[in-house]
Write a protein that holds these residues in place. Structure first.
Motif, PDB file in Angstrom:
ATOM      1  N   GLY A  41       0.837  -1.210   0.000  1.00  0.00           N
ATOM      2  CA  GLY A  41       0.000   0.000   0.000  1.00  0.00           C
ATOM      3  C   GLY A  41       0.860   1.245   0.000  1.00  0.00           C
ATOM      4  O   GLY A  41       1.792   1.370   0.796  1.00  0.00           O
ATOM      5  N   ALA A  45       0.321   5.727   5.242  1.00  0.00           N
ATOM      6  CA  ALA A  45       0.881   4.752   6.192  1.00  0.00           C
ATOM      7  C   ALA A  45       2.103   4.064   5.582  1.00  0.00           C
ATOM      8  O   ALA A  45       3.142   3.921   6.234  1.00  0.00           O
ATOM      9  CB  ALA A  45      -0.176   3.725   6.570  1.00  0.00           C
ATOM     10  N   GLU A  66       1.869  -1.506  -4.691  1.00  0.00           N
ATOM     11  CA  GLU A  66       0.608  -0.768  -4.793  1.00  0.00           C
ATOM     12  C   GLU A  66      -0.249  -1.420  -5.879  1.00  0.00           C
ATOM     13  O   GLU A  66       0.236  -1.710  -6.967  1.00  0.00           O
ATOM     14  CB  GLU A  66       0.908   0.709  -5.138  1.00  0.00           C
ATOM     15  N   LYS A  67      -1.526  -1.611  -5.575  1.00  0.00           N
ATOM     16  CA  LYS A  67      -2.373  -2.314  -6.558  1.00  0.00           C
ATOM     17  C   LYS A  67      -2.649  -1.456  -7.799  1.00  0.00           C
ATOM     18  O   LYS A  67      -2.860  -1.979  -8.886  1.00  0.00           O
ATOM     19  CB  LYS A  67      -3.670  -2.793  -5.911  1.00  0.00           C
ATOM     20  N   GLY A  73      -2.458   6.565  -2.471  1.00  0.00           N
ATOM     21  CA  GLY A  73      -3.702   6.175  -1.786  1.00  0.00           C
ATOM     22  C   GLY A  73      -4.724   7.296  -1.707  1.00  0.00           C
ATOM     23  O   GLY A  73      -5.023   7.960  -2.701  1.00  0.00           O
ATOM     24  N   LEU A  74      -5.244   7.492  -0.501  1.00  0.00           N
ATOM     25  CA  LEU A  74      -6.330   8.468  -0.324  1.00  0.00           C
ATOM     26  C   LEU A  74      -5.873   9.918  -0.480  1.00  0.00           C
ATOM     27  O   LEU A  74      -6.697  10.819  -0.551  1.00  0.00           O
ATOM     28  CB  LEU A  74      -6.988   8.283   1.045  1.00  0.00           C
ATOM     29  N   ILE A 110      -1.506  -7.320  -4.078  1.00  0.00           N
ATOM     30  CA  ILE A 110      -1.106  -8.386  -3.151  1.00  0.00           C
ATOM     31  C   ILE A 110      -2.365  -9.170  -2.761  1.00  0.00           C
ATOM     32  O   ILE A 110      -3.409  -8.593  -2.479  1.00  0.00           O
ATOM     33  CB  ILE A 110      -0.412  -7.795  -1.897  1.00  0.00           C
ATOM     34  N   TYR A 130      -2.587  -1.365   3.731  1.00  0.00           N
ATOM     35  CA  TYR A 130      -3.411  -1.252   2.524  1.00  0.00           C
ATOM     36  C   TYR A 130      -4.753  -0.547   2.753  1.00  0.00           C
ATOM     37  O   TYR A 130      -5.662  -0.624   1.935  1.00  0.00           O
ATOM     38  CB  TYR A 130      -3.582  -2.634   1.857  1.00  0.00           C
ATOM     39  N   TYR A 359     -15.612   3.939   6.791  1.00  0.00           N
ATOM     40  CA  TYR A 359     -14.929   2.988   5.926  1.00  0.00           C
ATOM     41  C   TYR A 359     -14.651   1.708   6.711  1.00  0.00           C
ATOM     42  O   TYR A 359     -14.733   1.702   7.929  1.00  0.00           O
ATOM     43  CB  TYR A 359     -13.597   3.590   5.468  1.00  0.00           C
ATOM     44  N   TRP A 395      -4.640   2.827   8.552  1.00  0.00           N
ATOM     45  CA  TRP A 395      -6.053   2.514   8.756  1.00  0.00           C
ATOM     46  C   TRP A 395      -6.331   1.021   8.890  1.00  0.00           C
ATOM     47  O   TRP A 395      -7.239   0.614   9.588  1.00  0.00           O
ATOM     48  CB  TRP A 395      -6.886   3.120   7.611  1.00  0.00           C
ATOM     49  N   GLY A 402      -8.997   9.233  11.630  1.00  0.00           N
ATOM     50  CA  GLY A 402      -7.806  10.056  11.771  1.00  0.00           C
ATOM     51  C   GLY A 402      -7.337  10.612  10.446  1.00  0.00           C
ATOM     52  O   GLY A 402      -7.563  10.036   9.381  1.00  0.00           O
ATOM     53  N   VAL A 403      -6.701  11.768  10.555  1.00  0.00           N
ATOM     54  CA  VAL A 403      -6.207  12.473   9.374  1.00  0.00           C
ATOM     55  C   VAL A 403      -4.787  12.014   9.055  1.00  0.00           C
ATOM     56  O   VAL A 403      -4.242  11.143   9.731  1.00  0.00           O
ATOM     57  CB  VAL A 403      -6.271  14.004   9.596  1.00  0.00           C
ATOM     58  N   ILE A 404      -4.211  12.620   8.032  1.00  0.00           N
ATOM     59  CA  ILE A 404      -2.888  12.186   7.574  1.00  0.00           C
ATOM     60  C   ILE A 404      -1.853  12.300   8.708  1.00  0.00           C
ATOM     61  O   ILE A 404      -0.977  11.452   8.846  1.00  0.00           O
ATOM     62  CB  ILE A 404      -2.465  13.009   6.338  1.00  0.00           C
ATOM     63  N   THR A 407      -1.962   9.311  10.785  1.00  0.00           N
ATOM     64  CA  THR A 407      -1.414   8.176  10.042  1.00  0.00           C
ATOM     65  C   THR A 407       0.115   8.289   9.968  1.00  0.00           C
ATOM     66  O   THR A 407       0.823   7.285   9.976  1.00  0.00           O
ATOM     67  CB  THR A 407      -2.042   8.111   8.640  1.00  0.00           C
TER      68      THR A 407
HETATM   69  P1  FAD Z   1      -4.769   4.680   2.183  1.00  0.00           P
HETATM   70  O1  FAD Z   1      -4.472   6.114   1.989  1.00  0.00           O
HETATM   71  O2  FAD Z   1      -6.110   4.202   1.786  1.00  0.00           O
HETATM   72  O3  FAD Z   1      -3.665   3.840   1.381  1.00  0.00           O
HETATM   73  C1  FAD Z   1      -3.794   2.445   1.178  1.00  0.00           C
HETATM   74  C2  FAD Z   1      -3.175   2.058  -0.170  1.00  0.00           C
HETATM   75  O4  FAD Z   1      -3.131   0.633  -0.257  1.00  0.00           O
HETATM   76  C3  FAD Z   1      -3.981   2.534  -1.379  1.00  0.00           C
HETATM   77  O5  FAD Z   1      -3.121   3.168  -2.293  1.00  0.00           O
HETATM   78  C4  FAD Z   1      -4.550   1.244  -1.977  1.00  0.00           C
HETATM   79  O6  FAD Z   1      -4.730   1.325  -3.382  1.00  0.00           O
HETATM   80  C5  FAD Z   1      -3.471   0.251  -1.593  1.00  0.00           C
HETATM   81  N1  FAD Z   1      -3.947  -1.145  -1.586  1.00  0.00           N
HETATM   82  C6  FAD Z   1      -5.149  -1.594  -1.150  1.00  0.00           C
HETATM   83  N2  FAD Z   1      -5.223  -2.932  -1.302  1.00  0.00           N
HETATM   84  C7  FAD Z   1      -4.046  -3.333  -1.847  1.00  0.00           C
HETATM   85  C8  FAD Z   1      -3.528  -4.599  -2.251  1.00  0.00           C
HETATM   86  N3  FAD Z   1      -4.238  -5.733  -2.118  1.00  0.00           N
HETATM   87  N4  FAD Z   1      -2.291  -4.648  -2.802  1.00  0.00           N
HETATM   88  C9  FAD Z   1      -1.566  -3.502  -2.958  1.00  0.00           C
HETATM   89  N5  FAD Z   1      -2.011  -2.275  -2.593  1.00  0.00           N
HETATM   90  C10 FAD Z   1      -3.222  -2.194  -2.032  1.00  0.00           C
HETATM   91  N6  FAD Z   1      -6.755  13.515   5.968  1.00  0.00           N
HETATM   92  C11 FAD Z   1      -6.272  14.767   6.043  1.00  0.00           C
HETATM   93  O7  FAD Z   1      -5.319  15.008   6.790  1.00  0.00           O
HETATM   94  N7  FAD Z   1      -6.838  15.782   5.307  1.00  0.00           N
HETATM   95  C12 FAD Z   1      -7.874  15.584   4.462  1.00  0.00           C
HETATM   96  O8  FAD Z   1      -8.358  16.529   3.808  1.00  0.00           O
HETATM   97  C13 FAD Z   1      -8.385  14.275   4.359  1.00  0.00           C
HETATM   98  N8  FAD Z   1      -9.409  14.013   3.513  1.00  0.00           N
HETATM   99  C14 FAD Z   1      -9.915  12.756   3.440  1.00  0.00           C
HETATM  100  C15 FAD Z   1     -10.981  12.513   2.578  1.00  0.00           C
HETATM  101  C16 FAD Z   1     -11.526  11.248   2.490  1.00  0.00           C
HETATM  102  C17 FAD Z   1     -12.683  10.998   1.572  1.00  0.00           C
HETATM  103  C18 FAD Z   1     -10.994  10.194   3.275  1.00  0.00           C
HETATM  104  C19 FAD Z   1     -11.585   8.817   3.209  1.00  0.00           C
HETATM  105  C20 FAD Z   1      -9.912  10.416   4.132  1.00  0.00           C
HETATM  106  C21 FAD Z   1      -9.367  11.697   4.222  1.00  0.00           C
HETATM  107  N9  FAD Z   1      -8.288  11.971   5.068  1.00  0.00           N
HETATM  108  C22 FAD Z   1      -7.791  13.234   5.146  1.00  0.00           C
HETATM  109  C23 FAD Z   1      -7.665  10.893   5.890  1.00  0.00           C
HETATM  110  C24 FAD Z   1      -6.432  10.270   5.204  1.00  0.00           C
HETATM  111  O9  FAD Z   1      -6.704  10.084   3.846  1.00  0.00           O
HETATM  112  C25 FAD Z   1      -6.042   8.963   5.907  1.00  0.00           C
HETATM  113  O10 FAD Z   1      -5.617   9.281   7.229  1.00  0.00           O
HETATM  114  C26 FAD Z   1      -4.906   8.198   5.210  1.00  0.00           C
HETATM  115  O11 FAD Z   1      -5.031   8.203   3.818  1.00  0.00           O
HETATM  116  C27 FAD Z   1      -4.851   6.742   5.673  1.00  0.00           C
HETATM  117  O12 FAD Z   1      -3.683   6.197   5.104  1.00  0.00           O
HETATM  118  P2  FAD Z   1      -3.462   4.652   4.792  1.00  0.00           P
HETATM  119  O13 FAD Z   1      -2.115   4.575   4.154  1.00  0.00           O
HETATM  120  O14 FAD Z   1      -3.741   3.846   5.984  1.00  0.00           O
HETATM  121  O15 FAD Z   1      -4.582   4.249   3.711  1.00  0.00           O
END
Ligand code: FAD
Length: 491
Positions: A41, A45, A66-67, A73-74, A110, A130, A359, A395, A402-404, A407
């Motif tokens: 991912g 994170a 990354e898929k 990601g988000l 993955i 992920y 989510y 996540w 939680g915000v970025i 994370t």
């Molecule tokens: P993600 O960002 O979801 O990253 C996970 C990654 O794993 C993705 O790229 C996905 O494609 C990949 N993945 C999934 N499955 C697989 C697999 N099987 N194989 C390979 N790769 C895979 N925070 C802020 O601070 N400011 C904001 O304005 C804000 N806006 C947001 C708006 C929305 C709609 C959402 C949902 C969240 C927002 N956030 C914001 C929160 C922030 O996006 C999260 O805190 C953060 O993205 C979480 O990070 P993560 O890496 O855990 O997950």
């Protein structure tokens, strides 16, 4: 005998102590002992875990899988298009990805293209980061009607996520209901109500912009189960809604009047938020009252309502109204009061429903422990329970809150835990070749791996396309076209 006055026996003892320590100290420098870490991912994170590992270890090699063919990601597919400043974290992620000891392997899913066990065979440590790719459902009648959509997919639709590009969004109705009182709920409401001239200058996807240009939605109802003291959105997002051009804020004064006497006793972030809620409902500024009088759109904030059913329109082609139970709040701790349904009911007429109630993560590989109730990978301080060398971050491990910034802390913590386990000799490095081996497996399976420099071609192509129409970028919204750019353009 002595050397510069130091007795010989002391020198030899010091030398032998040093030599004894050598295998441990240099464990990471012999090629066979270089630790390889796979990160699944490329969201915040994944990138923050990678950053910590690379900073804290002189020779570790990190591969980020990354898929999708595109990273982040988000940050790319979640953060609202009119919040470009939030996306600046991409610069830091890019610096990490460009380090010699870091590789990006995009377009690799993955659990489908390669299993977690296969990664474990080839890596010293595997990090699951992920995210949360599914959404919670309400479990009420009418939830499956056309135009009753998850906010998650609606966000994906306007942000150009390939799997949501074809989402059937019908904006031919006057009124929409958004279920939820979090920041994502406010994001989707704002996108529905923002004047097109503003959205045109963002990186919102063209198909969404075209649909929003034809939109007849003039009113958005934001509905929450609990009261104004329990809302999960933050002040910045609320302020944006209150200040939205050409749009009126409607908060029933009765819902917020009692807040006045509580405001001063609230902790700081909640205090400012509650003050703004109170003022917007009971004492709006004169300039806002004037502005709202001419507004062509409006948003209403509703409290203490739980959806019971989405009733279909006569032709069955979508919703006509949402029926709600009216709740009362119970509990001594005001900010944590619980909603309890009363016998009273009410409804709101609408032609679009967006469900924004959270989510959830999904399992990607049957060998990885998964807590289906909590929707997370069970872990202790990022260490996946019962599996040495397997970690989680963001996540998928902490839950979708939680915000970025939160994370980031989580990613850094995961990185530190892995470094500690390496330092203590808990992890196996011998015979772990990292992506040298894994690339062969993927190539044999016909997977087209997208590297970070391939992504940069996509990035350039998107920026150039955006420039032509006055946008920061025009995202490519399907995987074959992304791969087409990778193949067609010279490096
Ligand atoms: P993600 O960002 O979801 O990253 C996970 C990654 O794993 C993705 O790229 C996905 O494609 C990949 N993945 C999934 N499955 C697989 C697999 N099987 N194989 C390979 N790769 C895979 N925070 C802020 O601070 N400011 C904001 O304005 C804000 N806006 C947001 C708006 C929305 C709609 C959402 C949902 C969240 C927002 N956030 C914001 C929160 C922030 O996006 C999260 O805190 C953060 O993205 C979480 O990070 P993560 O890496 O855990 O997950």
């Amino acid at each position: 005998m002595s050397l510069y006055g130091v007795p010989r026996y002391r020198i030899s003892r010091a030398i032998s102590t040093f030599l004894r320590s050598l295998p441990r100290r240099c464990k990471h420098t012999s090629p066979d002992k270089v630790p390889h870490v796979a990160i699944i991912g490329s969201g915040p994170a994944g990138f923050y875990t990678a950053q910590q590992l690379l900073k804290g270890h002189p020779s570790v090699r990190v591969d980020i899988f990354e898929k999708l063919p595109v990273p982040f990601g988000l940050v790319r597919f979640g953060v609202a298009p009119d919040h470009p400043e939030v996306k600046n974290v991409i610069n830091t992620f890019t610096q990490t990805a460009e380090k010699d000891r870091c590789s990006f392997l995009g377009n690799v899913t993955i659990g489908k293209d390669i299993t977690v066990s296969e990664l474990q065979k080839n890596y010293t440590a595997v990090v699951l980061s992920y995210g949360a790719d599914a959404d919670r459902t309400l479990g009420i009648p009418g939830e499956d009607l056309p135009n009753v959509l998850s906010a998650r997919r609606f966000v994906g639709w306007y942000n150009g996520l390939p799997e949501d590009k074809e989402l059937p969004v019908d904006l031919s109705c006057d009124s929409a209901v958004v279920l939820g009182h979090g920041n994502v709920a406010l994001d989707v409401a704002r996108i529905l109500l923002t004047p097109l001239d503003i959205l045109k200058k963002t990186d919102i996807s063209e198909h969404a912009l075209a649909s929003l240009a034809e939109s007849r939605v003039k009113q958005v109802h934001l509905v929450g189960r609990r009261g104004p003291l329990q809302v999960a959105f933050t002040i910045k997002e609320l302020r944006e809604m209150v200040n939205l051009p050409e749009c009126r804020t409607v908060i029933n004064p009765q819902d917020v009047a009692s807040l006045k006497e509580l405001i001063n006793d609230l902790p700081r972030p909640r205090k400012r938020l509650t003050d703004l809620l109170y003022r917007s409902g009971c004492e709006p500024a004169e300039k806002d009252v004037k502005r709202w009088a001419d507004a062509v759109r409006q948003w209403n904030l509703h409290f203490c309502l739980s959806p019971q059913e989405v009733a279909a329109s006569a032709d069955g082609k979508g919703p006509e109204r949402v029926k709600f139970a009216v709740n009362r709040l119970e509990g001594p701790d005001l900010v944590n009061q619980k909603a309890v349904a009363t016998d009273a009911v009410t409804d709101i007429t609408c032609g679009l429903v967006l469900r924004s109630i959270g989510y959830k993560s999904i399992p990607i590989d049957s060998t990885v422990p998964f807590d289906a109730d909590k929707g997370i990978i069970p872990n202790k301080n990022s260490r996946v329970q019962g599996t040495k060398g397997l970690y989680c971050s963001g996540w998928v491990g902490r839950g979708p809150v939680g915000v970025i910034l939160n994370t980031m802390t989580d990613g850094f913590d995961t990185g530190k835990v892995i470094l500690k386990d390496m330092e203590e000799g808990q992890l196996e490095t011998t015979g772990k070749q990292g992506h040298a081996e894994v690339k062969d497996i993927l190539t044999q399976r016909g997977v087209e791996i997208v590297t970070f420099s391939d992504w940069e071609k996509i990035n350039t192509s998107e920026s150039e396309a955006g420039k032509k129409i006055g946008k920061p970028r025009e995202k490519i919204t399907d995987v074959p076209s992304m791969l087409g750019v990778v193949k067609s353009k010279p490096s």
